[in-house]
Design a protein around this motif. Structure first.
Motif, PDB file in Angstrom:
ATOM      1  N   SER A   1      50.788 -10.413   5.222  1.00  0.00           N
ATOM      2  CA  SER A   1      51.576 -10.801   4.055  1.00  0.00           C
ATOM      3  C   SER A   1      52.459 -12.006   4.346  1.00  0.00           C
ATOM      4  O   SER A   1      52.620 -12.890   3.497  1.00  0.00           O
ATOM      5  CB  SER A   1      52.431  -9.610   3.582  1.00  0.00           C
ATOM      6  OG  SER A   1      51.623  -8.639   2.965  1.00  0.00           O
ATOM      7  N   ILE A   2      53.028 -12.063   5.530  1.00  0.00           N
ATOM      8  CA  ILE A   2      53.857 -13.214   5.881  1.00  0.00           C
ATOM      9  C   ILE A   2      53.003 -14.477   5.963  1.00  0.00           C
ATOM     10  O   ILE A   2      53.422 -15.561   5.520  1.00  0.00           O
ATOM     11  CB  ILE A   2      54.617 -12.952   7.193  1.00  0.00           C
ATOM     12  CG1 ILE A   2      55.706 -11.902   6.950  1.00  0.00           C
ATOM     13  CG2 ILE A   2      55.233 -14.243   7.751  1.00  0.00           C
ATOM     14  CD1 ILE A   2      56.481 -11.496   8.177  1.00  0.00           C
TER      15      ILE A   2
ATOM     16  N   VAL B   1      59.295  -8.569   4.406  1.00  0.00           N
ATOM     17  CA  VAL B   1      58.165  -7.701   4.097  1.00  0.00           C
ATOM     18  C   VAL B   1      58.352  -6.422   4.895  1.00  0.00           C
ATOM     19  O   VAL B   1      58.361  -6.446   6.124  1.00  0.00           O
ATOM     20  CB  VAL B   1      56.819  -8.361   4.457  1.00  0.00           C
ATOM     21  CG1 VAL B   1      55.660  -7.420   4.138  1.00  0.00           C
ATOM     22  CG2 VAL B   1      56.647  -9.683   3.713  1.00  0.00           C
ATOM     23  N   MET B   2      58.540  -5.293   4.195  1.00  0.00           N
ATOM     24  CA  MET B   2      58.826  -4.037   4.876  1.00  0.00           C
ATOM     25  C   MET B   2      57.707  -3.023   4.636  1.00  0.00           C
ATOM     26  O   MET B   2      57.527  -2.525   3.524  1.00  0.00           O
ATOM     27  CB  MET B   2      60.152  -3.440   4.403  1.00  0.00           C
ATOM     28  CG  MET B   2      60.562  -2.202   5.207  1.00  0.00           C
ATOM     29  SD  MET B   2      62.120  -1.449   4.651  1.00  0.00           S
ATOM     30  CE  MET B   2      61.556  -0.482   3.243  1.00  0.00           C
ATOM     31  N   ALA B   3      56.953  -2.734   5.691  1.00  0.00           N
ATOM     32  CA  ALA B   3      55.938  -1.690   5.634  1.00  0.00           C
ATOM     33  C   ALA B   3      56.563  -0.363   6.038  1.00  0.00           C
ATOM     34  O   ALA B   3      57.745  -0.296   6.388  1.00  0.00           O
ATOM     35  CB  ALA B   3      54.778  -2.045   6.556  1.00  0.00           C
TER      36      ALA B   3
ATOM     37  N   MET C   1      65.331 -11.056  -0.560  1.00  0.00           N
ATOM     38  CA  MET C   1      64.260 -10.396  -1.316  1.00  0.00           C
ATOM     39  C   MET C   1      63.544  -9.448  -0.361  1.00  0.00           C
ATOM     40  O   MET C   1      63.206  -9.819   0.765  1.00  0.00           O
ATOM     41  CB  MET C   1      63.268 -11.423  -1.856  1.00  0.00           C
ATOM     42  CG  MET C   1      62.094 -10.814  -2.590  1.00  0.00           C
ATOM     43  SD  MET C   1      60.899 -12.080  -3.119  1.00  0.00           S
ATOM     44  CE  MET C   1      59.884 -11.107  -4.245  1.00  0.00           C
ATOM     45  N   ILE C   2      63.315  -8.206  -0.807  1.00  0.00           N
ATOM     46  CA  ILE C   2      62.567  -7.229  -0.025  1.00  0.00           C
ATOM     47  C   ILE C   2      61.241  -6.957  -0.723  1.00  0.00           C
ATOM     48  O   ILE C   2      61.220  -6.654  -1.919  1.00  0.00           O
ATOM     49  CB  ILE C   2      63.332  -5.901   0.121  1.00  0.00           C
ATOM     50  CG1 ILE C   2      64.735  -6.120   0.681  1.00  0.00           C
ATOM     51  CG2 ILE C   2      62.525  -4.928   1.003  1.00  0.00           C
ATOM     52  CD1 ILE C   2      64.796  -6.425   2.142  1.00  0.00           C
ATOM     53  N   ILE C   3      60.151  -7.087   0.010  1.00  0.00           N
ATOM     54  CA  ILE C   3      58.835  -6.734  -0.513  1.00  0.00           C
ATOM     55  C   ILE C   3      58.427  -5.440   0.171  1.00  0.00           C
ATOM     56  O   ILE C   3      58.191  -5.408   1.380  1.00  0.00           O
ATOM     57  CB  ILE C   3      57.812  -7.847  -0.240  1.00  0.00           C
ATOM     58  CG1 ILE C   3      58.252  -9.135  -0.937  1.00  0.00           C
ATOM     59  CG2 ILE C   3      56.416  -7.436  -0.720  1.00  0.00           C
ATOM     60  CD1 ILE C   3      57.652 -10.381  -0.365  1.00  0.00           C
TER      61      ILE C   3
ATOM     62  N   ASN D   1      52.840  -2.951   0.116  1.00  0.00           N
ATOM     63  CA  ASN D   1      53.719  -4.109   0.385  1.00  0.00           C
ATOM     64  C   ASN D   1      52.935  -5.368   0.749  1.00  0.00           C
ATOM     65  O   ASN D   1      53.228  -6.059   1.728  1.00  0.00           O
ATOM     66  CB  ASN D   1      54.743  -3.795   1.494  1.00  0.00           C
ATOM     67  CG  ASN D   1      54.175  -3.069   2.696  1.00  0.00           C
ATOM     68  OD1 ASN D   1      54.243  -1.843   2.758  1.00  0.00           O
ATOM     69  ND2 ASN D   1      53.584  -3.799   3.635  1.00  0.00           N
ATOM     70  N   LEU D   2      51.915  -5.675  -0.065  1.00  0.00           N
ATOM     71  CA  LEU D   2      51.042  -6.813   0.225  1.00  0.00           C
ATOM     72  C   LEU D   2      51.404  -8.045  -0.606  1.00  0.00           C
ATOM     73  O   LEU D   2      51.872  -7.936  -1.733  1.00  0.00           O
ATOM     74  CB  LEU D   2      49.580  -6.446  -0.041  1.00  0.00           C
ATOM     75  CG  LEU D   2      48.990  -5.320   0.796  1.00  0.00           C
ATOM     76  CD1 LEU D   2      47.529  -5.106   0.422  1.00  0.00           C
ATOM     77  CD2 LEU D   2      49.132  -5.606   2.284  1.00  0.00           C
TER      78      LEU D   2
END
Length: 214
Positions: free
Chosen positions: A165-166, A102-104, A40-42, A70-71
């Motif tokens: 986020s993590i 989680v990708m910023a 899963m990519i956020i 991406n929060l």
């Protein structure tokens, strides 16, 4: 006559007469058997940072959630609507993904809004302001630093948002339990739009590093 914008129809025509032809068997298999993505990519809603493009992923490979900045909010089971939490629930409980990333990204408008604490809301509802308040403590600290340039503050908060986020992902009981058992892994990443560079978060130190090619 369709009301869809012409550029979308042109793009679809290119897809259905090109890519779909070569991947039609794969699409039929996905339709018949369902999706089984392991990751899963956020990511942010920003139109320049599509995860499927960045990771060269085909249909069915990634389960993607995109929102402003991406929060991930903390776990709050109540009567309100929680689209991000609903997507997480489906990914973890139904799809049983093994990785959550989680990708910023650089030059994020949501992060810029969080840093511009005196900025006026875009609309009376101030949905963006309320959403980005999830990282308000970090934004206040970073914004007050006179030792960094505006660009450095922007990049710093973009990467800090990943760690936030993590940390919030671990407030979800099912995710915390699965991570403790080694059945799910949480990852952080930061993508530079300008250079195309991907930086991965070191799980031990929290630092962002350039990953080696596999």
């Amino acid at each position: 006559m369709s009301n869809l914008p012409k550029h979308l129809l042109a793009g679809y025509h290119k897809f259905i007469t090109g890519y779909y032809i070569t991947e039609s068997d794969h699409y039929r298999s996905l339709a018949r058997e369902g999706q089984t993505p392991e990751t899963m990519i956020i990511a942010c809603c920003d139109s320049r940072t599509a995860p499927e493009t960045v990771f060269s992923a085909g249909p069915g490979e990634l389960f993607v959630l995109r929102n402003v900045g991406n929060l991930i909010p903390p776990y709050e089971p109540d009567e309100h609507f929680h689209s991000t939490s609903a997507a997480l629930e489906f990914a973890v409980k139904a799809l049983k993904v093994k990785n959550i990333v989680v990708m910023a990204h650089g030059r994020c408008g949501g992060i810029r809004a969080a840093l511009a604490q005196s900025g006026a809301p875009l609309a009376p509802g101030d949905f963006i302001g309320k959403w980005m308040s999830l990282i308000a403590p970090a934004a206040q600290t970073v914004a007050s630093s006179s030792l960094m340039t505006a660009g450095e503050r922007q990049t710093a908060l973009e990467r800090i948002s990943v760690r936030y986020s993590i940390a919030n992902l671990r407030t979800f009981p099912d995710i915390a339990k699965l991570e403790g058992k080694g059945q799910i892994a949480l990852h952080g990443a930061w993508f530079d739009i300008s250079t195309g560079e991907l930086w991965a978060m070191n799980k031990d130190t929290g630092d962002f590093e350039r990953p080696e090619a596999p």
